[in-house]
Structures are given as C-alpha cells and as structure tokens.
Design an enzyme around this catalytic site. Structure first.
Site, PDB file in Angstrom:
ATOM      1  N   CYS A 343     -35.492 -19.049  29.344  1.00  0.00           N
ATOM      2  CA  CYS A 343     -35.190 -18.836  27.927  1.00  0.00           C
ATOM      3  C   CYS A 343     -33.712 -19.038  27.630  1.00  0.00           C
ATOM      4  O   CYS A 343     -33.344 -19.376  26.501  1.00  0.00           O
ATOM      5  CB  CYS A 343     -35.642 -17.450  27.495  1.00  0.00           C
ATOM      6  SG  CYS A 343     -35.033 -16.115  28.552  1.00  0.00           S
ATOM      7  N   HIS A 818     -34.205 -11.249  28.328  1.00  0.00           N
ATOM      8  CA  HIS A 818     -34.781 -12.376  27.586  1.00  0.00           C
ATOM      9  C   HIS A 818     -33.803 -12.821  26.504  1.00  0.00           C
ATOM     10  O   HIS A 818     -33.046 -12.014  25.961  1.00  0.00           O
ATOM     11  CB  HIS A 818     -36.115 -11.949  26.953  1.00  0.00           C
ATOM     12  CG  HIS A 818     -36.826 -13.041  26.217  1.00  0.00           C
ATOM     13  ND1 HIS A 818     -37.193 -14.225  26.814  1.00  0.00           N
ATOM     14  CD2 HIS A 818     -37.240 -13.127  24.919  1.00  0.00           C
ATOM     15  CE1 HIS A 818     -37.809 -14.995  25.922  1.00  0.00           C
ATOM     16  NE2 HIS A 818     -37.837 -14.351  24.771  1.00  0.00           N
TER      17      HIS A 818
END
Length: 858
Positions: A343, A818
C-alpha cells in the site's frame, strides 16, 4: 506421410487445413522456438505493456522465444520489432455456475493442466463460477491457429516447449525474496553464544564505529557489544573492515547489522562461517545489550495488545469507516490491488500520476516509449512507468457495471467480469529489485519509497524531459561557528520538506495529561482503555520548529582548523513547483521501540512559506575561510587505491544511490565513488565536499581507455571506440541511421539494449548528426566537449501553495500498518484505498503523513 486427425484454423474464418501441413508451417520458425530454461522468466499472467491477462477479452499472447506476454493491442509491435512469429495464445472463459443439482460444488476447471499458475480474481466468489481455459499456437503475420494440446501432430520440440511454458511458475515467485530468506542457515554458534557481562547498552541512534568516524554499515558484535564498521565488499556498502578485524583479534563470531533490526528479525553475519546466518535466539542476544526487538510483536500485525484499542479510531477516521462511500469509476479513478504490504507503493504512485507533468512525460509519450522500448520491456523503467500510468489514467480497468451488458451476458450464459483495479506486480518487481527493503514483502516507509522513485526517474529520464524537476528545490544552509561567529553558506538539492512535530506546542495539554493518567490506571487494573485523546498541534508551531537553528555534531571549523560547536539554519533558496511535506511522526524511544506521534495537525489548504526564502550573506557577517577538512582514507583503502584502478562498470551503485539521495548530481556521485576506489559512501562524500566547486564537478565520468556509459562520446578518438559492425547492422536494420547507431554504441560500451535506450533518450541527436558524421570519418579527431556543466534544474517561483493530495498512515510504525491516499480531483476529494476508489466524505487532512501541494500561479 500426412498426419491424420488434426485440423487448424485458416485466417478469415474459412475452412480447415489438413494437419499434414503443420510441419511445413512451423519449419521456418523452428529455430526461434525455445524450451524455457530454469533461469528464464515466463510471463503468462500479464502483458508487458498493459494489464491484459488471459481473462481479458483478447486473451494473452506468449512469445515462444522470449516468453514475454502481450495483449492483443501490443503483440503486433513485438512481432514487428523482433520478427518472432510463433506465440501461444491463452484465454480463460468464465461462466456463471448452473445452479440446481450441482449447486455448491467446487468450480469446474477444464483443461486443468493449462494455467496452473494463473492468478484468480480475488473479487469473484469462485463457488459461483466455472471457467474453461483455452490455449493455441498462433503464427504471425497470417494468424494461423493450432489448437493445444496437440501432442500427436506437433513436432516434438514444439510439444516440449508448449508443455514447459504451460507448467512454468510465475516469474515473481522465482524472485520472491522470501525464497532466499528462508534458505539462510542457522548459525552453529547461536545456541551457545557467550555474551560478556560488561554493562554495554546500545542506544537506538547516534552510532559510530569504535575505531573510526564512520556512521554507516555498522555491526554490533553479539559477544561484547562492540559497534564497528563492516567491509565494503560484504554487502556493497561502505566500511573499513573494523568489525572483521575485531573478530580476528578476539574470535567473537556473530554480529548484527544496526539499522536492520525489526520485530521480524535482522541481518546477522557469522565471521567464522563466512556468510549471512539466522539466529533463533536473536531477541535474547539483543536484549543483553538493552535492545528489546520483540516489544512490538505481541500480536500478528506487530502491535502490542495495548496499542490496538487506542489506534482503532485512527484506522476508522482515515479510512472513513462507517460512512457509505460512493465508488468512483473511469479515467483517473483506477485502484491498485494490494500485493501484501504494497500500500505504500500504491499511495505514492496514485499521488505521482495525479500530477500533469508525470502524465505528459509517460502516458503522453506512450506510443514513442513503447515503440522504442528495449527487447525486454519488463526490465525498462520508462516502459513500466508508462504502463502503470496508462493503467491508472485510461479508465480501461475501472468501468462501472452496465445493466444492459449484464442482461446480455446472462442470456449468453457467459460472464465477462469488469476488471476494477490493476495489480502493480511487474512494476514493483522492477523498481524494487535492487533495493533490499522494497524487494521484500514487508511494510515500508512511503517517504523513503518516494525518494527512491525520484532517484529512478532522475536516472532514467527521457531526453531532456525530467518530470521530477517539479519536486526539486535548492536549500540554503547557513552554518555558524559558535566560537568565532563566522558563517558558511552552502546550497544543496532536496525533494521534500521534512516538518518536525512540535509536541510541546500542543493546545490540549490538560486533556492529554488526564488521558495518560486514566490510561495507566486502566492498564494497571486491566480495565478497558479510555477513549483516545489525540494531541492537537498548530501547523504554525511545526513551521516555526522547522525554521529554528539546529546543533551540528562534529562540526569542523575552517577558522579554527579544528572541530567546534556549530549551529545550522535551513531556508529555501528556491521554491518547487510541487511541494511535498513530510510530517516527521516516526521515531525510536530509548527502549528501541518504534514510536509514532499520534497527533492532529491543522494542515492548511492554502500554504504560504514565502517568509522562508533564503537571503544569503547578510551585512556584517564574516564568512568562514574556504578551507576543506583533511580527507582521512584508511590505510587499507590507500593500498587498494594505489594498486588497483577499478573498472568504471564495477562502481558500487549502492554508494552512488546513497549520495544521489542526498541531492548531489548523479555523475558527480559516480566520480566520487570511482576516485575513492569503492571505499564507501563516507569517503566518497568527503571527495564530493572537496571537489564540488570544480567546473567539471557534474560532468560525466570519462576515463582514458574506457568507453563506458559514463564516458562522453565526444571525448573519444574516432576509431579507438569503433563498435562491431554486426551490432551496428542490427540497429540500422531497425530503421535508425548508421551514425546514430555508432554514437549510441560508443556511448554505451557497445551494449545493444543500452544503445537502443540511448537513441530513444537523445531525440536531439539529429541536430548534431553532421558533426557526428564528421567525427566518425576523421580517425584522428580528438574533440572534447567544452560545454559548461549543467547546474541543478529548479523551477523557482512564488511560495504560495494549495493542497491537492495527502498520504495517511495507520499503525504504530512504518514497519506495520496501512497507507491510503486522498486526492482532490474535479473539485472533490477522492480516497484511494488499495483497489477501492470512492468519493471522500470526510477527508482526514489533520492525520496525514505526506502532503502534496501545488504552486498557485502569481
């Protein structure tokens, strides 16, 4: 004798042709059909130029010579460039499973041996669909098709080659770093390692070799806690070999590299076993010296149990959980599938390709870049950047479902799933292959990847066009000797503004104190934790902290000819077109635990940093004498420099990368590493400081007797560097001029693929063609270019900016968590969360990690 039974298609949809003609059709192409060897990369999941796959409407064509794959729109380009005629066409047909008696059964797979390694679409429920795989050979340019399998009718070599292609593993699995990481042997010294009880405690930062001043490539001896530098040839980073000398003196076998310690492990080296090893007791051995590597490993995701609840709100707020978000489709609204902790890459690339200069440089030049791509486009940076940019911006892989199409598919009993989101697997494999961290499957720092990407853009720029120029700016550094009060002004290049978090300026200190007391009480009594209170920091306080002077460690005063105390202030000597601001949220505590400042900063939509403009030497200031510190080269390095002249092709690229990321010109970094004999970035840095004022500082490395890529073609004598005629003929057969081919080969040490890249990256060649012809014809010409060295390319302007994108991080450290990206498009904010792209309702601008501002025209 005519073979019986096999038929194949004739182009145009006409009749069939007897199988006896199969051999005649394939005979001219037999020398080009290869059986994949163990080292060959066989691509059968993804086109080299697009994100077409066997699931795509046109299927995928795999070249039976290079094993590269191409979609229907790009296979003709490969045929024209290479002349390779035989391709294997792969197509997957999907149908919705018939319900009834067979309901609930496993998905039906026909021809199950064909696509053993084909990735499935994660968005589809495999219990609802069945699929049929189809493979056939296609012969270009007439598009003759031969169905597979066809063991009885095809020549043995072709059959073997087809079977090998169909059964080959994904090239990404072959280069998965976990493969070799798992093969590192356990050290025989790990179980019974003796550790001295000498009271040594290692701090989380500020390390320096105990025998020299090096601060990089440092190794902690696990027996006595000595911190010493490594050898330059071990892992391609700088050092004077003091860790190895210490082993020879003391016999202590194991050392761990500082800077690589994470909850998942670290780089351990055994001097006795002469190689990397694993240490199953590493946590205990590090704890002996005060390093608690497992402190953040209480749960699967690397967070402590007590860290989970306080962070829940951060995850919910940044991802806008609990809000019904409207999906976005079309050009510019394509997501990137998560490959497992990728990510950070996805967020950076979404922000990068929202910038018009990057769109124009790559997607705007798509036909030209693709047409002039090297023979293996999967290993070319510009091709892969263009492919990714087109995938994100074209809208081809982000289409909303259309009701009429769904009805038509139901009537035909065939499902044609829309591909929403693309997988950046090929792009990630290339851009990270030379980087030990980005090539792993671990989470990484988005800021570090941004700088890595900028470095790659710089090194692979297309001619004079360099889209990363929009980020580049000059920093004026003013250093003052505290003892003599004299000053020195220098300039360096940077690509982002690092903004410190001014925790002491929090506006809700009372609430924070109360929350901390309640949290500790809840932990002690094992009660639920109170609702998180986040520190509120004014942006103006962070900006003020950036402008404050910093103390300079190990400052060498030229006025005193000795080390002294110094203070440094930084200002903008130029303002970039796009300003990237990083909030320095991550740090290490004294217990080695990575920490993140969980803060809310009121980042402005409109930013004015005009007051940070550099002013240069002021009236009344006296400059420090222009005297450089003495260069200290270790004795073993001196011997190596005296006795060995390294080949320019052997330059340590990792040291070059370290220096380039500091902002120095790439060619200057190469010269610094070359002229210091590959002795490491520290020594090369000293060389740069001494030579940076020389007029040829940034000119390419040119060594007499070498014709490498760094050598200037205009500094070579006409016939001394003549390329082989057979290579010249290959290039001219592609339509290029002879003098163009000669110059390209001379500039790239006669490397064919690099020469083709050179031709494409020098569109200005035709203007100088007459001069090149004259130089080639004159065997005694010795013309040296007298062009002035090119300075840093900056696009200065006003210091007024507006926010258009930001990247946010959730989690306690860069090693976990994340990333998501918010971008303002067409007047509204959009959230890019891996493959999901939605209209944002409440963009959390106060919780970001990296902010992207564009200059407001004055």
């Amino acid at each position: 004798m005519q073979r019986r039974g096999a038929l194949f298609s004739v182009p145009g949809g006409g009749g069939k042709m007897a199988a006896g003609d199969l051999g005649e059709l394939l005979v001219p192409h037999m020398p080009t059909i290869r059986v994949p060897r163990s080292g060959d990369r066989v691509y059968k999941n993804e086109c080299a130029f697009s994100y077409d796959s066997p699931n795509s409407e046109g299927g995928l064509y795999v070249c039976m010579n290079t094993f590269l794959a191409f979609g229907r729109e790009h296979v003709e380009r490969h045929f024209r460039k290479t002349g390779q005629s035989v391709y294997m066409h792969l197509k997957r047909h999907m149908r919705e499973k018939v319900r009834g008696a067979s309901g609930g059964a496993l998905p039906k797979r026909r021809n199950s041996k064909i696509f053993l390694d084909l990735d499935m679409d994660d968005d589809l429920n495999s219990d609802d669909y069945e699929y049929e795989d189809e493979a056939k050979l296609v012969i270009f340019p007439d598009h003759y098709e031969i169905a597979l399998p066809n063991i009885e009718e095809l020549p043995a070599l072709v059959t073997i080659a087809c079977d090998a292609v169909l059964s080959s593993k994904s090239p990404y699995r072959k280069q998965d770093p976990d493969t070799w990481e798992n093969e590192v042997p356990v050290s025989k010294y790990a179980n019974n390692l003796v550790q001295l009880d000498n009271g040594v405690r290692i701090p989380p930062s500020g390390w320096k070799c105990a025998r020299c001043d090096l601060r990089e490539n440092l190794w902690l001896n696990l027996t006595d806690g000595s911190v010493l530098c490594g050898k330059w040839f071990f892992d391609s980073s700088g050092g004077n070999g003091h860790a190895l000398e210490h082993y020879r003196d003391m016999g202590y076998p194991l050392a761990v590299k500082l800077g690589t310690i994470t909850p998942d492990g670290a780089d351990v080296y055994s001097f006795q076993e002469e190689g990397p090893v694993s240490d199953p007791h590493l946590a205990k051995h590090l704890a002996h010296f005060g390093i608690d590597m497992l402190h953040t490993q209480g749960t699967e995701n690397g967070l402590r149990d007590n860290d989970i609840k306080p962070r829940v709100s951060e995850w919910e707020v940044i991802q806008e959980s609990g809000t019904k978000l409207k999906p976005m489709y079309g050009p510019g609204y394509t997501g990137l599938k998560n490959l497992g902790n990728s990510c950070y890459l996805s967020s950076v690339m979404q922000a990068i390709f929202s910038i018009p200069e990057f769109q124009r440089a790559y997607v705007g030049n798509l036909p030209r870049i693709f047409d002039y791509s090297p023979l293996d486009p999967t290993q070319d940076f510009n091709t892969q950047m263009t492919k990714l940019g087109h995938g994100l911006l074209s809208g081809q892989y982000s289409k909303p479902p259309v009701k009429s199409e769904l009805i038509e598919q139901v009537m035909k009993e065939e499902h044609k799933p829309q591909q929403n989101g693309i997988s950046p697997r090929m792009f990630k494999a290339f851009v990270s292959k030379s980087h030990p961290e980005f090539s792993s499957n671990r989470q990484q720092d988005a800021q570090e990847f941004f700088l890595h990407l900028v470095n790659l853009v710089e090194r692979n720029r297309i001619g004079s066009e360099n889209p990363s120029d929009v980020f580049r700016f000059l920093v004026e550094e003013r250093i003052q000797c505290c003892q003599t009060r004299k000053v020195r002004y220098t300039e360096r290049v940077d690509y982002l503004m690092q903004l410190p978090v001014a925790m002491e300026a929090a506006t809700n200190k009372d609430e924070l104190i109360t929350y901390e007391l309640m949290r500790r009480e809840a932990e002690a009594n094992r009660r639920p934790l109170p609702e998180l209170v986040r520190a509120k920091i004014p942006f103006s306080a962070c900006l003020q902290a950036f402008a404050e002077p910093d103390n300079v460690d190990d400052f060498w005063s030229s006025a005193l000819q000795a080390k002294s105390a110094g203070v440094k202030t930084s200002r903008f000597a130029s303002f970039p077109e796009y300003l990237v601001v990083q909030i320095k949220k991550f740090t290490f505590g004294l217990d080695w635990v990575p920490r993140k400042f969980d803060v809310s900063i009121d980042m402005p939509d409109l930013l004015d940093i005009s007051h940070l403009r550099a002013r240069g030497l002021q009236p009344g200031e006296e400059e420090l004498p222009d005297i450089s510190p003495p260069i200290v080269i270790p004795d073993d390095s001196k011997d190596r420099l005296m006795n060995q002249l390294i080949d320019p092709s052997d330059i340590d690229e990792s040291s070059v990368m370290q220096l380039a990321e500091m902002g120095f010109p790439l060619e200057a970094c190469r010269k610094a590493v070359y002229f210091t004999g590959n002795t490491g970035a520290e020594v090369a840095f000293n060389w740069i400081i001494v030579h940076m004022e020389e007029p040829d500082f940034a000119e390419p490395l040119a060594i007499p007797g070498y014709g490498g890529a760094g050598a200037s073609v205009f500094g070579a004598t006409g016939l001394d560097n003549q390329p082989p005629e057979e290579i010249v003929a290959i290039i001219t057969s592609m339509g290029f001029q002879r003098n163009q081919a000669v110059q390209a080969l001379q500039a790239t040490n006669h490397n064919l693929e690099r020469a083709l890249d050179w031709i494409f990256s020098h569109p200005e060649f035709e203007e100088d063609s007459d001069f090149v012809i004259e130089m080639e014809n004159n065997a005694n010409a010795n013309i040296v270019s007298e062009a002035k060295p090119e300075g840093p390319r900056v696009k200065d302007g006003s210091g007024m900016y507006e926010l258009f994108a930001f990247i946010s991080h959730m989690g306690t450290s860069t090693m976990s968590g994340h990333y998501v990206c918010h971008i303002k498009k067409e007047g509204r904010w959009v959230i890019y969360n891996d493959h999901k792209v939605c209209a944002s309702e409440r963009p959390p601008k106060d919780l970001g990690y990296m902010y992207f501002y564009r200059r407001i025209p004055s």
